[in-house]
Design an enzyme around this catalytic site. Structure first.
Site, PDB file in Angstrom:
ATOM      1  CG  ASP A 149     -11.470 -13.312 -64.049  1.00 53.01           C
ATOM      2  OD1 ASP A 149     -12.620 -13.732 -63.875  1.00 53.01           O
ATOM      3  OD2 ASP A 149     -10.461 -13.853 -63.560  1.00 53.01           O
ATOM      4  CD  GLU A 172     -17.357 -16.884 -68.702  1.00 54.78           C
ATOM      5  OE1 GLU A 172     -17.276 -17.356 -67.549  1.00 54.78           O
ATOM      6  OE2 GLU A 172     -18.091 -15.918 -68.971  1.00 54.78           O
TER       7      GLU A 172
END
Ligand code: TRH
Length: 388
Positions: free
Chosen positions: A21, A278
């Protein structure tokens, strides 16, 4: 008096777990400021995690500027006096501070409000990217990063490919990399592999397998969760930054975490990268080298569909044998089947040079949906024009 619009783009990030994040939002914030000249305030709830990938961050400061990004500590006492800028991005559906939402409601010209979603290669996002959702008097838009022309594109600095090419073309690049990182000098024909994954029970088996590899293998492991799976293979004192261990053809070196630029250089310097989540997943693709993705596990194995969607795109231009071998490798690793993973690793070896060529071409194909930061800037401009 209704609050006035500040020129900032405000990005809000909660660190759920791991580094993805903050990794994505920090990268996006810097790109918006430094390439698109957009003033950004990045609000982060966990400065300690942030510091792992931004070592110059001072975890005690409520506010600081690094790389031209104004960083604010988003703590439970978030001040009601903070007024939003002209754009507010909530990353990965983190909930904005209530006081800020209240301030947004009071404005004559509320900010463009976006939710930045997680990256996926699934095609359903094409129908959802950019959709508005009404929130009382405000509108929130959903922005989906992705690989298709209808998605929001992928995070990639505009100068990245040139920097990577320059790095990879340098003579003695690997020697210099090893020297700078205080690693053993490279041996002739040594295969360099970086390993940044979650816990996975194929890892001990893989490390055993590499010990009898016909050429030397150097496995570089950033200290972290990967090591939890290797405690049966590696002595305890090796499982920390600076640890080194050699057995047969395999040398393992454990690295300290570095900033994101340093991590890119690690990926660019290796022949094969095992990555996760990610952001490192994308950076391995930009490294233009073969890689293996340990996808973030989700409930009811939802992540496997996401994995298949990526594999369908990634292997589309490969020969059928290479495509099938790569798919097997990714699937058996993510399903943590050691007895099937080792044969799939072995099955890939004859196709290695084809994979290397494909990996060189892949970044251009992957960027079909464009560059995320640039798409975001255009999207916002359009919204601001509509409401002007
Ligand atoms: O840390 P992650 O597992 O993050 C995950 C995923 O983003 C997942 O989708 C999300 O739901 C979950 O977090 C909460 O993997 P990821 O995304 O690769 O993030 C790692 C970041 O750490 C990335 O920005 C690269 C950076 N990094 C460094 O800067 N230096 C290093 O030495 C290393 C190893 C990583």
């Amino acid at each position: 008096m209704p609050p006035i619009n500040l020129p900032y783009w405000d990005i809000f990030c909660t660190v759920v777990d791991n580094y993805g994040d903050i990794g994505v939002t920090w990268r996006l914030a810097r790109q918006l400021v430094n390439e698109y000249h957009v003033p950004v305030r990045l609000w982060v709830d966990d400065l300690v995690s942030f510091q792992r990938l931004c070592p110059q961050l001072d975890t005690h400061l409520a506010e600081q500027t690094i790389d031209n990004v104004l960083i604010g500590h988003w703590n439970p006492d978030f001040s009601a006096d903070v007024h939003p800028g002209k754009v507010v991005i909530e990353a990965f559906a983190c909930e904005l501070p209530l006081s800020l939402q209240h301030n947004m409601q009071q404005m004559n010209k509320p900010p463009v409000w976006l939710n930045l979603e997680y990256l996926t290669a699934e095609s359903w996002i094409d129908g959802c990217h950019g959709l508005p959702s009404r929130q009382d008097q405000l509108t929130k838009f959903f922005f989906f990063p992705g690989f298709s022309a209808k998605s929001g594109g992928l995070l990639c600095e505009n100068t990245l490919f040139a920097a990577r090419q320059q790095w990879q073309q340098q003579n003695k690049q690997r020697q210099q990399f090893c020297q700078r990182r205080h690693l053993q000098p490279p041996q002739p024909n040594e295969l360099f592999i970086s390993l940044f994954s979650y816990e996975n029970n194929t890892l001990p088996v893989l490390l055993n397998h590499w010990q009898s590899h016909p050429t030397p293998i150097r496995c570089l492991i950033p200290a972290g969760r990967t090591l939890n799976s290797l405690q049966t293979v590696l002595p305890a004192d090796v499982c920390q930054a600076g640890g080194r261990w050699q057995q047969g053809s395999l040398t393992v070196e454990v690295l300290p975490m570095t900033d994101q630029a340093g991590y890119d250089q690690l990926l660019w310097s290796c022949d094969f990268n095992i990555v996760r989540g990610e952001d490192s997943f994308l950076r391995a693709q930009w490294a233009a080298r073969p890689f293996l993705w340990h996808i973030y596990p989700q409930e009811e194995e939802a992540h496997l569909e996401k994995l298949q969607a990526f594999l369908a795109r990634y292997t589309k231009n490969m020969s059928p044998v290479l495509a099938s071998a790569v798919q097997q490798l990714f699937l058996t690793f993510n399903q943590a089947h050691p007895e099937e993973f080792i044969p799939s690793w072995a099955a890939l070896q004859p196709y290695w040079s084809e994979w290397q060529q494909q990996a060189q071409q892949w970044p251009q194909t992957a960027l079909a949906g464009g560059n995320l930061a640039s798409q975001l800037v255009h999207f916002v401009e359009k919204q601001l024009e509509c409401c002007a």
